[in-house]
Write a protein that holds these residues in place. Sequence first.
Motif, PDB file in Angstrom:
ATOM      1  N   TYR A  26       0.691  -1.034   0.063  1.00 61.24           N
ATOM      2  CA  TYR A  26       0.316   0.017  -0.147  1.00 61.24           C
ATOM      3  C   TYR A  26       1.376   1.492   0.436  1.00 61.24           C
ATOM      4  CZ  TYR A  26      -3.306  -3.813   1.622  1.00 61.24           C
ATOM      5  OH  TYR A  26      -3.994  -4.867   1.103  1.00 61.24           O
ATOM      6  N   THR A  46       7.763   1.653  -0.381  1.00 58.14           N
ATOM      7  CA  THR A  46       8.163   0.393  -0.671  1.00 58.14           C
ATOM      8  C   THR A  46       9.954  -0.160  -1.408  1.00 58.14           C
ATOM      9  OG1 THR A  46       6.536  -0.155  -2.555  1.00 58.14           O
ATOM     10  CG2 THR A  46       8.469  -1.761  -2.729  1.00 58.14           C
ATOM     11  N   ASP A  48      -0.028  -7.948  -8.296  1.00 56.21           N
ATOM     12  CA  ASP A  48      -0.190  -7.463  -7.541  1.00 56.21           C
ATOM     13  C   ASP A  48      -0.999  -7.637  -6.334  1.00 56.21           C
ATOM     14  OD1 ASP A  48       0.413  -4.382  -7.800  1.00 56.21           O
ATOM     15  OD2 ASP A  48      -0.987  -4.234  -8.824  1.00 56.21           O
ATOM     16  N   HIS A  86      -0.264  -9.163  -1.570  1.00 59.50           N
ATOM     17  CA  HIS A  86      -1.089  -8.496  -1.033  1.00 59.50           C
ATOM     18  C   HIS A  86      -1.302 -10.312   0.399  1.00 59.50           C
ATOM     19  CE1 HIS A  86      -2.039  -4.820  -3.155  1.00 59.50           C
ATOM     20  NE2 HIS A  86      -2.846  -5.174  -2.115  1.00 59.50           N
TER      21      HIS A  86
END
Length: 424
Positions: free
Chosen positions: A310, A316, A378, A382
Amino acid sequence: MNLQPRNTTALAKATQSTAVAVLAAISVCHMLNDVIQSLIMAIYPMLKEGLALDFGQIGFITFTFQFTASVLQPLVGYITDRYPTPYSLVLGMSSSLMGLLLIAFATSYVAVLAAAALIGMGSSVFHPESSRVARLASGGRHGMAQSVFQVGGNFGTALGPLLAAFIVLPYGQRSIAWFSVVALVGIVLLAGIGAWYGRTLRASPETHPSEREAIAEATHGKVGLSVAILMALTFSKHFYLVSITSFFIFYLIHTYGLTVQQAQLHLFIFLGAVAAGTVIGGPIGDRIGARRVIWWSIFGVLPFTLALPYVGLTGTAILSVIIGLILASAFPAILVYAQGLIPGRVGMVAGLFFGLAFGIAGIGAAFLGWLADVTSIDFVYHICAFLPAIGMLAAFLPETAKPRPRRKPGKRSARGAARPHSSR
């Protein structure tokens, strides 16, 4: 009268300096071994484009490498515990050399898989025996020795993407053959280590009967449960790590539009943090206990992995360093803890946990590659963010896992002598 103690002190210092040199050399060899194997993953974008591979096929390359490495390692460790083979390390590096040359000139997917299998077999021989050498040269500081040994491997893994970015990508797939020099240097060093290993074994033969007693006594406790928990924690750690090592480059390119070289630099930074975490984990475990390090490093990383999908590119990069630093500190502690549970089976335990790590990574790479194809890259990040929650199992590990009979019977095992050991 004073001459003998002086000679004894001089001999002890010489022996200690030799052991330190051997520990440094086996760490360097671990670095060279892992440079070779990390080149496979570092050139995935090149192989994907050149051979028109999908993510599933990319994952299966990792699976092939990790599977050949993982399946053989416990068996190699079990055999060498009974029949130590000092020069098997040279054979392992020779297998990696052949795989390196094959992948440099591979023009088909099958040839790439064969090369990955050869490098995997080299690793399956290298890790159990080299872990034993590290413990033999540790001087009793097992956590520190495992950290020094493993940081060589982590540094080699970190170097792979960097070397691929600045050598392999500009000069093409065949430039991988230049790294045969790395394998040849490793073979020379391992020949010297094998000679020291053989001399050490002849000078101080194994005491198998006392080791078997230690195993028998430890088995009556919570060894089975503890080993199962350690395997679950190893699963959590390496399944998450493979999501980074195999797919972080693609995630950065897809999410933030980076070039391949820029993404590989980010992977190098992450792997450098992993190397630093490995250095920290062992010595801290020697001081405060392996169990506390295991608990803190796996479960403690959960908030950062949950936040990673997020944040922006800068976030990151920062979080990847924190995650690598914390998560990597677990493995030296896990290995030392497990070897303490089952003394006398250093090679088998090392092979089991290194092999388990490779196997999990291989299965994880294949599964995550398939998952990325059917969903998105992605989505993979998650889902993987929750894996460190398995670290809560560390709460069920016994507070101490010191093998009582491991010390030589210089002092009588009276009740009073055993009491200080069992105190918390």
